[in-house]
Design an enzyme around this catalytic site. Structure first.
Site, PDB file in Angstrom:
ATOM      1  N   GLN A 111       1.557  11.795  -5.918  1.00 54.01           N
ATOM      2  CA  GLN A 111       0.212  11.333  -6.262  1.00 54.01           C
ATOM      3  C   GLN A 111      -0.734  11.726  -5.135  1.00 54.01           C
ATOM      4  OE1 GLN A 111      -0.865   7.247  -8.021  1.00 54.01           O
ATOM      5  NE2 GLN A 111      -0.941   6.877  -5.826  1.00 54.01           N
ATOM      6  N   SER A 128      -5.798  10.013  -2.188  1.00 56.06           N
ATOM      7  CA  SER A 128      -6.546   9.698  -0.973  1.00 56.06           C
ATOM      8  C   SER A 128      -6.977  10.962  -0.241  1.00 56.06           C
ATOM      9  CB  SER A 128      -5.687   8.863  -0.037  1.00 56.06           C
ATOM     10  OG  SER A 128      -5.189   7.735  -0.697  1.00 56.06           O
ATOM     11  N   SER A 175       2.669  10.384  -1.055  1.00 58.77           N
ATOM     12  CA  SER A 175       4.084  10.039  -0.936  1.00 58.77           C
ATOM     13  C   SER A 175       4.941  11.108  -1.595  1.00 58.77           C
ATOM     14  CB  SER A 175       4.372   8.697  -1.613  1.00 58.77           C
ATOM     15  OG  SER A 175       3.653   7.676  -0.985  1.00 58.77           O
ATOM     16  N   GLU A 223      -0.121   0.654 -11.173  1.00 53.85           N
ATOM     17  CA  GLU A 223       0.473   0.602  -9.855  1.00 53.85           C
ATOM     18  C   GLU A 223       0.434  -0.821  -9.309  1.00 53.85           C
ATOM     19  OE1 GLU A 223       0.350   3.267  -5.809  1.00 53.85           O
ATOM     20  OE2 GLU A 223      -1.391   3.278  -7.106  1.00 53.85           O
ATOM     21  N   ASN A 274      -4.716  -4.969   0.573  1.00 55.19           N
ATOM     22  CA  ASN A 274      -4.816  -6.367   0.149  1.00 55.19           C
ATOM     23  C   ASN A 274      -6.204  -6.946   0.398  1.00 55.19           C
ATOM     24  OD1 ASN A 274      -2.215  -5.967  -0.584  1.00 55.19           O
ATOM     25  ND2 ASN A 274      -1.380  -7.742   0.508  1.00 55.19           N
ATOM     26  N   GLU A 275      -6.954  -6.355   1.335  1.00 56.27           N
ATOM     27  CA  GLU A 275      -8.340  -6.818   1.506  1.00 56.27           C
ATOM     28  C   GLU A 275      -9.137  -6.463   0.237  1.00 56.27           C
ATOM     29  OE1 GLU A 275      -6.657  -5.170   3.916  1.00 56.27           O
ATOM     30  OE2 GLU A 275      -6.345  -6.981   5.100  1.00 56.27           O
TER      31      GLU A 275
HETATM   32  C1  LIG Z   1       3.257   4.180   2.748  1.00 55.86           C
HETATM   33  C2  LIG Z   1       2.005   4.661   2.088  1.00 55.86           C
HETATM   34  C3  LIG Z   1       2.088   5.463   0.961  1.00 55.86           C
HETATM   35  C4  LIG Z   1       0.947   5.956   0.358  1.00 55.86           C
HETATM   36  N1  LIG Z   1       1.091   6.786  -0.724  1.00 55.86           N
HETATM   37  C5  LIG Z   1      -0.010   7.360  -1.265  1.00 55.86           C
HETATM   38  C6  LIG Z   1       0.119   8.314  -2.318  1.00 55.86           C
HETATM   39  O1  LIG Z   1       1.217   8.623  -2.779  1.00 55.86           O
HETATM   40  N2  LIG Z   1      -1.005   8.933  -2.772  1.00 55.86           N
HETATM   41  C7  LIG Z   1      -2.229   8.633  -2.284  1.00 55.86           C
HETATM   42  O2  LIG Z   1      -3.204   9.205  -2.732  1.00 55.86           O
HETATM   43  N3  LIG Z   1      -2.397   7.703  -1.289  1.00 55.86           N
HETATM   44  C8  LIG Z   1      -1.307   7.079  -0.771  1.00 55.86           C
HETATM   45  N4  LIG Z   1      -1.448   6.162   0.254  1.00 55.86           N
HETATM   46  C9  LIG Z   1      -2.786   5.898   0.794  1.00 55.86           C
HETATM   47  C10 LIG Z   1      -3.356   4.545   0.368  1.00 55.86           C
HETATM   48  O3  LIG Z   1      -3.771   4.594  -0.941  1.00 55.86           O
HETATM   49  C11 LIG Z   1      -4.508   4.237   1.347  1.00 55.86           C
HETATM   50  O4  LIG Z   1      -3.918   3.993   2.588  1.00 55.86           O
HETATM   51  C12 LIG Z   1      -5.342   3.056   0.938  1.00 55.86           C
HETATM   52  O5  LIG Z   1      -6.090   3.361  -0.189  1.00 55.86           O
HETATM   53  C13 LIG Z   1      -6.279   2.623   2.064  1.00 55.86           C
HETATM   54  O6  LIG Z   1      -7.053   3.687   2.526  1.00 55.86           O
HETATM   55  P1  LIG Z   1      -7.092   4.052   4.073  1.00 55.86           P
HETATM   56  O7  LIG Z   1      -5.720   4.159   4.556  1.00 55.86           O
HETATM   57  O8  LIG Z   1      -7.984   5.208   4.236  1.00 55.86           O
HETATM   58  O9  LIG Z   1      -7.726   2.787   4.773  1.00 55.86           O
HETATM   59  P2  LIG Z   1      -9.270   2.383   4.802  1.00 55.86           P
HETATM   60  O10 LIG Z   1      -9.811   2.435   3.447  1.00 55.86           O
HETATM   61  O11 LIG Z   1      -9.947   3.114   5.877  1.00 55.86           O
HETATM   62  O12 LIG Z   1      -9.143   0.850   5.203  1.00 55.86           O
HETATM   63  C14 LIG Z   1      -8.944   0.424   6.534  1.00 55.86           C
HETATM   64  C15 LIG Z   1      -9.083  -1.077   6.542  1.00 55.86           C
HETATM   65  O13 LIG Z   1     -10.385  -1.442   6.102  1.00 55.86           O
HETATM   66  C16 LIG Z   1     -10.278  -2.369   5.039  1.00 55.86           C
HETATM   67  N5  LIG Z   1     -11.408  -2.227   4.124  1.00 55.86           N
HETATM   68  C17 LIG Z   1     -11.905  -1.088   3.568  1.00 55.86           C
HETATM   69  N6  LIG Z   1     -12.915  -1.385   2.762  1.00 55.86           N
HETATM   70  C18 LIG Z   1     -13.083  -2.725   2.782  1.00 55.86           C
HETATM   71  C19 LIG Z   1     -13.959  -3.639   2.143  1.00 55.86           C
HETATM   72  N7  LIG Z   1     -14.899  -3.228   1.297  1.00 55.86           N
HETATM   73  N8  LIG Z   1     -13.817  -4.959   2.413  1.00 55.86           N
HETATM   74  C20 LIG Z   1     -12.868  -5.392   3.261  1.00 55.86           C
HETATM   75  N9  LIG Z   1     -12.021  -4.578   3.897  1.00 55.86           N
HETATM   76  C21 LIG Z   1     -12.129  -3.258   3.657  1.00 55.86           C
HETATM   77  C22 LIG Z   1      -8.967  -2.044   4.403  1.00 55.86           C
HETATM   78  O14 LIG Z   1      -8.493  -3.147   3.660  1.00 55.86           O
HETATM   79  C23 LIG Z   1      -8.112  -1.749   5.597  1.00 55.86           C
HETATM   80  O15 LIG Z   1      -7.670  -2.938   6.167  1.00 55.86           O
HETATM   81  C24 LIG Z   1      -0.322   5.632   0.878  1.00 55.86           C
HETATM   82  C25 LIG Z   1      -0.409   4.804   1.990  1.00 55.86           C
HETATM   83  C26 LIG Z   1       0.724   4.319   2.604  1.00 55.86           C
HETATM   84  C27 LIG Z   1       0.583   3.439   3.811  1.00 55.86           C
END
Ligand SMILES: Cc1cc2nc3c(=O)[nH]c(=O)nc-3n(C[C@H](O)[C@H](O)[C@H](O)COP(=O)(O)OP(=O)(O)OC[C@H]3O[C@@H](n4cnc5c(N)ncnc54)[C@H](O)[C@@H]3O)c2cc1C
Lengths: 386, 295
Positions: free
Chosen positions: A125, A128, A162, A245, A363-364
């Protein structure tokens, strides 16, 4: 109100249990994020598929059993109880296939589903991007129309995909109309990860294994036949996967009830002492939470059977299973006492559990959804949108 | 009464801080994890020149805690607790070179000049056996086989100082994770805003600030009066606070925090290991309780 399984459901359960008891490998397979483990997990998928257990809820013509949602949950419970391997094909089977069934053409279904069911082709998938995580709709990777060749040209970068380090195909959203507002103008594409112009860079996770990857697109041509749903309609199409999901399909209760049972066994074999005493409540709470999740899910399934949809309750679900998973594994490490830091399957499970509150929508974000859509609280102000 | 570091102690902390901030300690820790000890040993040498290895015998536990907080903040690799806290008290002398002791496995016994194990309140030399992999890849742990006994000092006091030093290391590690997380959330934007402007993120991080602020006095209180109860309380509070910092730090970073190449991983795994090193929180809680009730 009752929780009785029908005779045919009981028969299904018995058949699954018997087959798994015969066939689940005695030794755990090596991690699916190593080349060797990946192959062994694919072979396992092939074996599951040959016995028509890999995609029980799919129609029979695609290697399934046309199992009901209830039966699917029963199968998952049996699967994890039997200690069967992780599903290397899960992203395709659980996240993409519902969309292929709903929005895919007949030709796409015939082309993609069989090899997904057998584990021959593993899907990643690719949603991101470095700057588009929680705010997925701000994604910048582009799709440019190429009428001459009858398709689209993809450019940009996806990240955290992933399984992409070893997978064969990817699915993801690209901005096909640069003029349109954020959620509009996105298109859903399917693409081979060895296509010309695709570069995959594996990324090591906390435990050192390349569980995800970055994928770069440099003028990657995708024919119209590999667009899923209508061009420009990608957001709506994709959101049906997001619901899946967070909701049911990614983490069924069986996974946690089985883990809670293993935790009880660990508790049983832990010698008397402060580590065991202190973990007592955690052990029992893990069981209670897994049991709550199991029952909650029967409620969800009943509502779905009556034609309801999961909607924002998927967010309630996701927070519950991900936090239950962390707490359960923390308790296991508490029981292990001074050995907690040493390599073990519990430690692997623990490390993976830490990512649960991040992937599939943090979870946020889930709590924001619960507060706004279920409780009806006012939205938090957002910044400038593009 | 003045429950604050003295000017000299502050200066000592500042000099360690500038030494460690200028050294690439994370690279040293990563190389150490891969079995390349060069950078870590050079760092060891420089810290020994600053007096860190003689604090346990020549200074007070306050200086020990200052040093270990700095070691934790910078994720310095090696058997520091063993060599610079436990053994100097157990042997009654500074360790020349690097020493280690089983607790219950011996950290970095493969590179130590001296290896010990305490058995039934006697100290023995020991030889390293089977190796184990830790969640913190820079912690190479070994089973040991006891050899002959050696003359020793107060082993209970040695244990308590090791516990306290571990607590201080956790405190430093937790502070570092919090500082880096705060920097990150001010700069990372989602939905057009710094994620640090979302109340969910603010409250997560504020909770870490509170936990660390209430762990610190337990560390320095125990340093002024190290008893089984006071050092155990420090260890429990620092383990809880640092663990909260690591969980929160990971969560607010999102996926980038879950990668090995991003430096946060060095602290997340270190904290997880130190939480149960030199006594688990449950064991320390039981120890505290036994001094408070039923005596
Ligand atoms: C093990 C793992 C597997 C994954 N697999 C896939 C995959 O297969 N395909 C894929 O596309 N993606 C994948 N992801 C990515 C995942 O979808 C993203 O990590 C997730 O959407 C969060 O985005 P980010 O990591 O950029 O964090 P950010 O969006 O930058 O968030 C950072 C922090 O800010 C908080 N935050 C952001 N916006 C707000 C808000 N409006 N209010 C309060 N808090 C907020 C978040 O909750 C988090 O705590 C994977 C991630 C992990 C860890």
């Amino acid at each position: 109100m009752d929780l009785e399984l029908s005779n045919s459901e009981l028969a299904f359960q018995a058949e699954a249990r018997a087959w798994l008891a015969e066939n689940v490998p005695a030794e755990p397979l090596p991690s699916l994020d190593t080349p060797e483990g990946f192959e062994l997990h694919r072979q396992w998928e092939a074996k599951l598929s040959a016995a028509r257990w890999s995609v029980v809820s799919w129609p029979e013509e695609y290697h399934g059993r046309a199992a009901s949602l209830v039966e699917w949950i029963i199968f998952e419970e049996e699967y994890y109880r039997a200690g069967a391997p992780l599903r290397v094909g899960q992203n395709g089977i659980f996240l993409l296939s519902p969309i292929l069934f709903e929005h895919g053409t007949q030709e796409q279904q015939d082309r993609f589903l069989p090899s997904m069911a057998t584990g021959d082709k593993v899907w990643a998938q690719c949603w991101s991007e470095p700057e588009a995580g929680s705010d997925l709709a701000s994604l910048k990777s582009t799709a440019r129309r190429d009428d001459d060749r009858g398709g689209w040209v993809l450019n940009g970068q996806k990240i955290w995909c992933s399984r992409a380090a070893l997978a064969h195909w990817g699915f993801g959203l690209f901005r096909s109309d640069p003029e349109a507002l954020k959620h509009a103008g996105l298109t859903y594409f399917l693409f081979p990860l060895d296509a010309d112009g695709v570069t995959v860079r594996p990324i090591a996770q906390l435990d050192g294994e390349a569980g995800f990857a970055e994928v770069f697109f440099d003028d990657v041509f995708v024919p119209d036949a590999d667009v899923l749903g209508a061009p420009g309609d990608g957001w709506r199409v994709a959101m049906s996967t997001a619901g899946n999901e967070r909701g049911l399909s990614l983490r069924s209760p069986g996974r946690f009830t089985a883990a809670a049972d293993r935790l009880l066994a660990l508790y049983d074999e832990t010698p008397e002492g402060p580590n065991r005493t202190a973990a007592t409540d955690g052990v029992v709470d893990a069981w209670i939470k897994a049991e709550a999740y199991r029952l909650y899910t029967w409620g969800t399934v009943s509502r779905l059977k009556d034609g309801g949809d999961i909607g924002a309750a998927g967010s309630v679900n996701k927070v519950w299973w991900s936090e239950l998973d962390v707490a359960l594994h923390e308790t296991a490490l508490d029981l292990l006492g001074p050995d907690a830091e040493l390599e073990s399957t519990w430690l692997d499970g623990y490390t993976f559990s830490l990512s649960g509150p991040i992937y599939a929508g943090t979870n946020e974000i889930q709590r924001n959804i619960i507060a706004e859509r279920i409780l009806g609280l006012p939205r938090e102000p957002k910044g400038l949108q593009r | 009464m003045r429950f604050e570091l003295t000017t000299d102690q502050r200066d000592f902390a500042a000099s360690l801080e500038s030494l460690l901030a200028a050294a690439d300690t994370v690279a040293a820790a990563r190389a150490w994890a891969d079995g390349d000890h060069d950078a870590g040993l050079k760092l060891w040498q420089r810290l020994a020149e600053q007096g860190v290895t003689m604090l346990a015998t020549e200074a007070t536990p306050v200086e020990v805690c200052i040093a270990f907080e700095a070691l934790g903040r910078h994720a310095v690799p090696g058997p520091w607790v063993e060599s610079a806290a436990y053994l100097p008290v157990a042997l009654g002398r500074e360790v020349e070179g690097i020493g280690t002791v089983a607790a219950p496995r011996a950290l970095d016994a493969d590179i130590a000049d001296e290896v010990y194990v305490a058995v039934d309140s006697a100290l023995h030399t020991a030889t390293a056996g089977a190796a184990y992999v830790s969640v913190d890849r820079s912690r190479h742990l070994f089973d040991v086989t006891p050899g002959g006994t050696v003359e020793h000092g107060d082993l209970a006091a040695a244990y308590d100082l090791a516990v306290l030093a571990t607590a201080a290391q956790l405190l430093g590690a937790g502070e570092r994770v919090l500082a880096d997380a705060v920097t990150y959330v001010k700069q990372r934007k989602q939905f057009g805003r710094e994620i640090g402007s979302y109340q969910a993120i603010k409250h997560h991080l504020a909770d870490v600030r509170i936990a660390l602020d209430f762990a610190r006095p337990l560390v320095f209180g125990a340093a002024l009066d190290p008893t089984p109860r006071s050092v155990s309380a420090a260890k429990v509070a620092c383990a809880d606070a640092a663990y909260l910092a690591s969980r929160t730090g990971l969560q607010v970073h999102g996926a980038i925090g879950y990668t090995q190449e991003f430096d946060l991983s060095v602290w997340i795994t270190r904290i997880r290991a130190l939480v149960t090193a030199w006594g688990t929180p449950a064991e320390h809680r039981a120890r505290i309780l036994s001094t408070l009730v039923g005596a």
